[in-house]
Write an enzyme that holds these catalytic residues in place. Structure first.
Site, PDB file in Angstrom:
ATOM      1  N   ARG A   1       1.341  -0.824   0.107  1.00 21.93           N
ATOM      2  CA  ARG A   1       0.223  -0.260   0.212  1.00 21.93           C
ATOM      3  C   ARG A   1       0.624   1.169   0.307  1.00 21.93           C
ATOM      4  NH1 ARG A   1      -3.165   2.158   4.624  1.00 21.93           N
ATOM      5  NH2 ARG A   1      -3.847   3.751   4.155  1.00 21.93           N
TER       6      ARG A   1
ATOM      7  N   HIS B   1       0.960   4.026  -2.458  1.00 22.18           N
ATOM      8  CA  HIS B   1       0.597   5.727  -1.920  1.00 22.18           C
ATOM      9  C   HIS B   1       1.445   6.297  -2.588  1.00 22.18           C
ATOM     10  CE1 HIS B   1      -2.829   5.362   1.523  1.00 22.18           C
ATOM     11  NE2 HIS B   1      -3.041   4.524  -0.087  1.00 22.18           N
TER      12      HIS B   1
ATOM     13  N   ASN C   1      -2.314   8.147   4.433  1.00 23.44           N
ATOM     14  CA  ASN C   1      -1.146   8.510   5.079  1.00 23.44           C
ATOM     15  C   ASN C   1      -1.418   7.397   6.706  1.00 23.44           C
ATOM     16  OD1 ASN C   1      -0.527   8.098   2.283  1.00 23.44           O
ATOM     17  ND2 ASN C   1       0.733   9.641   1.954  1.00 23.44           N
TER      18      ASN C   1
ATOM     19  N   HIS D   1      -6.360  -5.133  -2.222  1.00 23.68           N
ATOM     20  CA  HIS D   1      -7.503  -5.545  -0.927  1.00 23.68           C
ATOM     21  C   HIS D   1      -7.511  -7.089  -0.679  1.00 23.68           C
ATOM     22  CE1 HIS D   1      -9.088  -1.274  -1.786  1.00 23.68           C
ATOM     23  NE2 HIS D   1      -7.789  -1.525  -1.710  1.00 23.68           N
TER      24      HIS D   1
END
Length: 325
Positions: free
Chosen positions: A59, A63, A92, A190
Site C-alpha cells: 500500500r 500511495h 497515510n 485488498h
C-alpha cells in the site's frame, strides 16, 4: 503544416519512450551488484516473522506512486508545522513499515553508499514482501531517483479515497495513465490486509447523513460488522479483515466477496457498478488463480513506472526520511 505536426508528434513519442527506457532491469548491476539480493534477503528473513507487514508495504508503494510518481516522497518526514509532508496526510496516517524501509536502506547504504534510491528500495521491498507471503512476482526495473518535494495537501487530494464512487476512481486512475483493467487488478491488493472501521463506518451508520445503512452493502454482512467489529461510527481503533478468512493469502476471495456485495469500502463496491469492471471481476473469479496473479503482476509493473524521476532528476537520498542537505 502536416509535416510540422508529424515531427512534433514524433518528438513527443520519442522522448516519452526515452523516459520509460531509463528504468531498466538490473540497473545497479555495475554500480551495486549485490543491491537487489541484499534487499530480497532482508525481506525473506524478516517478513515471515511479521507477514501482516506485506500489505502495508504494498500500500505504501501504491500511495507513493499516486503522488508525484514513484519517487519515495511518501517517506519524507515533516520538518516543521509549515512543512507538512505526505506522511501526515489523512490517507497515510494508517501506513506502517517506514522503519522497515529505513532498515533495508541502511543495509544497502552500507554496501554501496549513495547509489540505490529509496524509491527503488520501496518498489523492490513491496514486490519481495508480497512474494514471501505467496503472492505474485513481478519485474521491477530500477533506476528511479528520489523526489525533493513532499506535501500533505497533494496526498490528501491525489490518493484514491475508500469513499470514491466509480467516476471518481476512473478519473483518479486515468490521471496516472491507468485504465479500468488496471483499476480492477490493483484493487485486488485488498485480498490481503486490514482496514480501520473509520474507513467504511459511514456505510454502516450514516450513509446519506440520515443515520442509515448503505443499501448496496449486504445487510447480513453489515449487521455482523456492527455487532462484532465496528460498534460505533467513531471507532478508530478496531481493524477489520478486507478479505475475511484469507486476509494473509493472495487469492480470489476479494473478488468473490465483491460479487456478494461484501466489499468493505464504497470504492470496492463501486467496481461492480460499471459493466466493464464487473465483467473483469467475473472473468477473474471464473479463471484460475494464476490468471489473476499474472495480470496483477503486469498492472504493478505499469504502476511502478508512474512519473518516475531518472537521469539527473531528483537525488539519491542518504536517509529515506530526509532530503539530502
Amino acid at each position: 503544416m502536416k509535416m510540422v505536426i508529424f515531427f512534433a508528434l514524433f518528438c513527443v513519442l520519442f522522448f516519452s519512450g526515452a523516459v520509460q527506457a531509463d528504468l531498466q532491469l538490473g540497473f545497479y548491476k555495475s554500480s551495486c551488484p549485490k543491491a537487489e539480493k541484499l534487499i530480497q534477503d532482508f525481506v525473506k528473513e524478516h517478513i515471515p516473522n511479521a507477514p501482516s507487514l506485506a500489505s502495508p508495504l504494498l500500500r505504501m508503494h501504491f500511495h507513493d506512486c499516486f503522488v508525484r510518481g514513484c519517487d519515495a516522497s511518501v517517506l519524507i518526514n515533516s520538518t516543521s508545522s509549515n512543512n507538512q509532508t505526505e506522511k501526515v496526510a489523512t490517507p497515510n496516517l494508517t501506513l506502517r513499515g517506514f522503519d522497515f524501509i529505513d532498515r533495508v536502506k541502511s543495509v544497502v547504504e552500507a554496501e554501496c553508499p549513495g547509489v540505490v534510491s529509496c524509491a527503488d528500495v520501496l518498489a523492490l521491498v513491496a514486490r519481495d514482501a508480497v512474494g514471501v507471503i505467496g503472492g505474485p512476482f513481478w519485474q521491477v526495473p530500477t533506476g528511479r531517483r528520489d523526489g525533493l518535494i513532499s506535501n500533505t495537501s497533494e496526498a490528501a487530494t491525489q490518493i484514491p479515497a475508500p469513499t470514491f464512487n466509480f467516476s471518481q476512481l476512473q478519473t483518479s486512475f486515468a490521471n496516472k495513465g491507468l485504465n479500468l483493467t488496471d483499476l480492477v487488478l490493483l484493487s485486488g491488493a485488498h485480498t490481503i490486509g486490514v482496514a480501520h472501521c473509520t474507513s467504511f463506518s459511514n456505510r454502516l451508520y450514516n450513509f446519506t447523513g440520515k443515520g442509515d445503512e448503505d443499501p448496496s452493502l449486504d445487510s447480513e454482512y453489515a449487521t455482523n460488522l456492527k455487532q462484532n467489529k465496528c460498534k460505533s461510527i467513531n471507532d478508530n481503533t478496531t481493524i477489520v479483515e478486507m478479505d475475511p478468512g484469507s486476509f494473509r493469502t493472495f487469492d480470489l476471495g476479494y473478488y468473490k466477496l465483491l460479487l456478494k456485495r461484501r466489499g468493505l469500502f464504497q470504492s470496492d463496491e463501486a467496481l461492480t457498478t460499471n459493466s466493464n469492471t464487473k465483467s473483469t471481476i467475473v472473468n477473474l473469479v471464473n479463471s484460475p488463480l494464476s490468471t489473476f496473479m499474472g495480470e496483477f503482476a503486469l498492472a504493478m509493473e505499469k504502476m511502478g513506472r508512474i512519473g518516475v524521476k531518472t537521469g539527473s532528476s531528483g537525488e539519491i537520498r542518504k536517509h529515506c526520511a530526509f532530503v539530502n542537505s
